[in-house]
Each structure stands twice: as C-alpha cells, then as structure tokens.
Design a protein around this motif. Sequence first.
Motif, PDB file in Angstrom:
ATOM      1  N   LEU B  67      19.599 -36.697  60.112  1.00 12.84           N
ATOM      2  CA  LEU B  67      18.183 -36.904  59.737  1.00 12.84           C
ATOM      3  C   LEU B  67      17.317 -37.143  61.077  1.00 12.84           C
ATOM      4  CD1 LEU B  67      17.235 -39.645  56.863  1.00 12.84           C
ATOM      5  CD2 LEU B  67      16.541 -37.329  57.190  1.00 12.84           C
ATOM      6  N   LEU B 126      19.434 -40.586  63.043  1.00 14.71           N
ATOM      7  CA  LEU B 126      18.198 -41.060  62.782  1.00 14.71           C
ATOM      8  C   LEU B 126      17.749 -42.139  64.029  1.00 14.71           C
ATOM      9  CD1 LEU B 126      15.668 -41.387  61.105  1.00 14.71           C
ATOM     10  CD2 LEU B 126      16.755 -43.532  59.924  1.00 14.71           C
ATOM     11  N   PHE B 250       9.655 -38.425  62.976  1.00 14.83           N
ATOM     12  CA  PHE B 250      10.593 -38.462  62.055  1.00 14.83           C
ATOM     13  C   PHE B 250      10.648 -37.109  60.913  1.00 14.83           C
ATOM     14  CE2 PHE B 250      11.316 -39.400  57.684  1.00 14.83           C
ATOM     15  CZ  PHE B 250      12.726 -39.547  57.642  1.00 14.83           C
ATOM     16  N   HIS B 251       8.875 -37.078  60.847  1.00 15.97           N
ATOM     17  CA  HIS B 251       8.614 -35.887  59.907  1.00 15.97           C
ATOM     18  C   HIS B 251       9.134 -34.697  60.122  1.00 15.97           C
ATOM     19  CE1 HIS B 251       5.311 -33.976  61.852  1.00 15.97           C
ATOM     20  NE2 HIS B 251       5.079 -34.886  62.488  1.00 15.97           N
ATOM     21  N   ALA B 254      12.688 -34.331  59.012  1.00  8.74           N
ATOM     22  CA  ALA B 254      12.513 -34.389  57.498  1.00  8.74           C
ATOM     23  C   ALA B 254      12.329 -32.884  56.921  1.00  8.74           C
ATOM     24  CB  ALA B 254      11.812 -35.200  57.000  1.00  8.74           C
ATOM     25  N   LEU B 257      14.777 -30.236  57.754  1.00  8.93           N
ATOM     26  CA  LEU B 257      16.074 -30.467  56.404  1.00  8.93           C
ATOM     27  C   LEU B 257      15.311 -29.774  55.248  1.00  8.93           C
ATOM     28  CD1 LEU B 257      18.572 -31.675  56.434  1.00  8.93           C
ATOM     29  CD2 LEU B 257      17.508 -33.599  55.505  1.00  8.93           C
ATOM     30  N   LEU B 258      13.879 -29.931  54.861  1.00  8.18           N
ATOM     31  CA  LEU B 258      13.295 -29.332  53.778  1.00  8.18           C
ATOM     32  C   LEU B 258      13.371 -27.688  53.810  1.00  8.18           C
ATOM     33  CD1 LEU B 258      12.079 -29.422  51.100  1.00  8.18           C
ATOM     34  CD2 LEU B 258       9.944 -29.937  52.119  1.00  8.18           C
ATOM     35  N   VAL B 261      16.727 -26.464  53.131  1.00 12.98           N
ATOM     36  CA  VAL B 261      17.033 -26.543  51.843  1.00 12.98           C
ATOM     37  C   VAL B 261      16.462 -25.538  50.892  1.00 12.98           C
ATOM     38  CG1 VAL B 261      16.957 -28.143  49.945  1.00 12.98           C
ATOM     39  CG2 VAL B 261      18.011 -28.876  51.893  1.00 12.98           C
ATOM     40  N   GLY B 298       6.500 -33.576  49.205  1.00 10.78           N
ATOM     41  CA  GLY B 298       7.386 -34.593  48.529  1.00 10.78           C
ATOM     42  C   GLY B 298       7.769 -34.198  47.158  1.00 10.78           C
ATOM     43  N   LEU B 301      10.262 -31.366  46.952  1.00 13.35           N
ATOM     44  CA  LEU B 301      11.736 -31.990  47.310  1.00 13.35           C
ATOM     45  C   LEU B 301      12.155 -32.537  46.044  1.00 13.35           C
ATOM     46  CD1 LEU B 301      11.502 -33.617  50.760  1.00 13.35           C
ATOM     47  CD2 LEU B 301      13.152 -32.226  50.001  1.00 13.35           C
TER      48      LEU B 301
END
Lengths: 285, 327
Positions: B67, B126, B250-251, B254, B257-258, B261, B298, B301
């Motif tokens: 993360l 993280l 952080f975004h 994320a 990762l998205l 995926v 969001g 996801l």
Amino acid sequence: MLTNLFDGLAYGMLLFVLACGLSVTLGVMNFINLAHGAFAMAGGYLAVALVNTLGVPFLACLPLVFVATALLGLLLERTLYVHVYARSHLDQVLFSIGLVFMAMAAIDYTRGSRQVFVRIPEWLNARFEVLGASIGAYRLMIVLLCGAIALALQLVLSRTRFGSRLRAAVDDPVVARGLGINVGAVFALTFAVGSGLAGLGGALGAEILGLDPSFPLKYMVYFLIVVTVGGSASITGPFLAAVLLGMADVAGKYYLPDGGGFVIYTLMIVLLLARPNGLFVRGGR
Amino acid sequence: MTPRARAAASLRAASRWRPAEYAFWAAALASWLFLPGQYLLLNEIAIAGLFAVSLDLVLGYGGIVSLGHAAFFGFGAYVAGLLTMAGVAEPLTGLLIAGVATTLLGLATSVLVLRGSDLTRIMVTLSVSLVLLEIANRMTWLTGGADGLQGIAFTPLLGLFEFDMFGRVAYGYSLAVLFVLFALARRLVVSPFGWSVRAASGNPLRTAAIGIPVTRRLVGVYGFAAGLAGVAGALLAQTSQFVSLDVLAFHRSAEVLLMLVIGGTGYLYGGLIGALLFKVVQDRLAELTPQYWQFWIGLLLVLLVLAGRERLFALPRAAWRAVWRRA
C-alpha cells in the motif's frame, strides 16, 4: 510535562474508543477494514449537524451519534461487508479503500472540504490547575468517558454470556461455530457496536483531532497501529497500545516539533519488526 | 528428448513474443505518430503504465500486497529533480541514476517488508511511504517542502531533442523508456529467475525445500520493481519539469493498485491496460465532476470486488492464455 502526559492520555483513550471496533474486525474475521475511519468521520459530521444546526445539547447528541453510526455499521455489514469476509486480503484492501474514497468524496460534496467544529458547551472549555498541570475540562471529560467505556467493554467481555461467545469466536471461529455459537450474528453485533464507538469517538474527537473529509485516511494508520500493536486477544492490549501511542504522539509533537509524524511511523516499523504479532499477545498464538 | 531439454524448450516457448504483443506495441507507436492532440494524456498513461507494471512484479509475481508503492515513485521523482539542481541536466543520465538509487532503496526496505503476514506488509509498506513523505515535507531546504521543486530545467535529450510544449518529445521519450523497461521486465519474468519468484510466492515452504532461496528471490524482484517505479517517477519529474509532495501521496499508491487490478495481475500487460483505462476514465470523469471523481473511483473499486475480480477477469485472462500458448 504533566500537562503533556494528561493530553497524551486523553488523546490515547480517544484513539482506543475509535479503534477498538477494528480490533474485533481484524481479530475475529481476519478482515482488513481500512474504512473504519469512515464511520468515525460519519459520527463526527453527524454530531456537527445535530449540535450546530439542530441545536441538540452536546452531551445529548453523543448517544444519538452512537446509535446512528451503529445502525449504519450494521446495515453496511449485512449488505456489503458480509460478501467480502472470505476473500483475499488484496480484495479486502481494495474494497475498503473504495469505501473510504466514496465516503471522502461524499462528505466533500455535501459538506465542503473545510475543517468543521462541533460547538461544545461553555463549561467544557474551562481549565483548572491540578498539581501544577493545566487540565482542560473537555479532555478530563474524554478521559472519564472513555475510561468508563473501556471498563464497560471489559466487563461485558469477561462477565457476560455474549462476551464469552465473542472471546470464543476470536480464539477459534471454527470450533466456536461447532459449539453452536452463531459467529455471524455475534460478529454483526460486535461490528455494529464497534462502528457506533468509532462514531462516538469521531464526535468526541472532532475538537481534538480536527474533522475534515480527509479524516479516514489521516487516522487510518493510527487505528491500524493500535490494533496490530495491541493485538485482538483482549481489551487491555489495544487499550495500552492506544494510550502509549497517544502519549508518544503528543510528546513527539511537543519535544520534536520538526519530527512531525515521523516518530509514530518509525516507532510502528520498529515495533512491527520486533513483534510482528503485536506487543501484548498471549503465548501460543 | 531428455527431461532437461524438454524443460528448456518449454521455457523458451513461454518466452517467445506473440502476435498480440506486436499488435499492442504497434498501436502504442501509432498513438505517438497519429494522436498529437493527446500527448499530455498519453504521456501520463505511459508513466502510470510503467508504475503499474512495477507493482505487478511485486504483487502479481511476488505476492506482496503493497500500500506504499508511491514511496519508490516519489523517491525517483525527487532524485531526478534534485539531480538537475546539482547540475546533472541530461535526462537519460538522470533517469539512470534515479533508477539505480531507487533500486537500492527498494533493496534496503525489502528487509522490512519481507516479514510477517499480509497485514504487517501492508502496514510496513504504508509507513515507509509515509516516512518518506514526512521527510520530503520537513526537509524544505532540499525538497522545497509543500511548494515542491520548481525551476527544474533539462538539457535536450541526448543533446539532440529539445522538450517541446506539446509533449511530442516527452511522450516519445516516455514510450521508448516504457518499452525498453517493459521488455526487460518481461524477459525477467519468463527467465528461470522469474519462475522461481512465482514458485516462492505460490508456496514458500516447498520452494525452499527444492533448494530455491525464497527470501533472496523476493528481495531481488522487490528491488527491481522499486527501480522501475523510480524510473516512472523520474519520467514524471522530467516530462512535467515539476516535483511536488503529491508524488509520494497515499492516493498514488491506491490508484496504481486500482489500475493494476482493473487490468488484472500476473501477466504484466495488465498494468498497461489498467493504466490506459484508468487514465482515460479519470480524464472523462474529471471533466464531468472536477472535484468528486474520487467517488466514482471508489464505487468502481467496491463494485469490482463485490462482482468478483477473479470471475470478471477469468474470461479475458483465458483468452490471453490461449493467445500465449498458440504460435
């Protein structure tokens, strides 16, 4: 010095109330719920709406917030979360981050991105001197209230039938199920109470932690630290972890202002390396 | 055929380039030749694609849920930006140094990451990225803090091509770097090293039992992937001529990762396809609802997970495998 310790104590106890629901989610279902902070944020914004807009007295709004966020938690648990328990950790992370993003954007859209405050009553703003330490009435109330909550949780866990069922489910869900304990129902109820407590913590903490749409992300790490360091075997573990974390954070920000969040993150890495399974874990697990 | 020769032949067969892959890269080249109006977006896609490929090596092959992958992206961006301040203004040299530096960072932090459960890994990755963000934020004398690194200027690429304001050179540069590093990553995963990494993440106990050093394999792939992410960050710094704290946020972790995926993990092209879809959708959504596109990300996801990622991607992946096996 004493003032700092007391502020750290209040901060830590607040973190405990915010995070204790998460320790059950992680402990019982091994579910990584990064969206726990979203419930706290919901509670905070609900308190703002109740107190500032509708004029509900601050103390009266707290139980309302608790019930409302608990219901919200129950609803989401039964409709969404229940489908994701058995999935991989990656899926759980993706799912809960998705929820966080949605919650943040929704709050931003409806409430704006500025920081908001709950209007607290005048008498809670008082400060008084005890043994040379300056103690705020609001923080004193937090310490007393959160202490009472922790005590109540400990009593429920150790003295009631529901508590023994929950402990059984945490220790070994499969065997607990085999003994006729409805683990799903126990878990749903615990999830609801955990969300309610997070909401309550959000309402109480709006004053100390600051409340804006980025709240769930900002405090996600703190909740995770409390839970992983404290373990999920008891209430005492997360409680001690939360108090330690709160004191370390306040002290770090006071004595090393340039260090900022540095102290906490480094502390966490070191702790996780030294004790990957938590500081206060019983042997054999 | 002896078993050894058969194994060698099957490894070679698995590593051959397929027609679909040629088509993919031909389309990428065509986008550079025929879509001049979209260079800025395309450049972002190429950079995000490289970043996602790097995460795929960690997650899809190494099985490590991270993360905090933005740590490497941001580190590479800051190294590239600071190098120009120190007088190294040639882009390719800067890229190389940033890549090597980030690989070293990856190797150093892999010691922290390769322990404990998924949750421990998530939290350690993280916190590593948060520590870096905190450092970049506090060391204002070096990084410019919240204002970012401004006034980065590069000499022309190889001394020949000047970065133009339409992004023609920038996108061509990013695309070329992406292709070279992708080919390298692709070569890596079909090599015996790559197969042993897959074995190590699939079943560490058995892999160790047949004599493969599990930890060393994972450290290797983690370091290599970190280097790729660092180069992606350096590309962003060079082509946008600006570095801010946002590269470590952080975004970013994320989002990558998205992307991965969306495209699917474990076959490298997933990162590229995911980056393409994600960036195009983000571009459109940002036009419709400038501030609140995060909501739709969001929602995407949540729906993706609820509908069952595995089930959704079973079909395209099976099709891909079919293409992969034939020829």
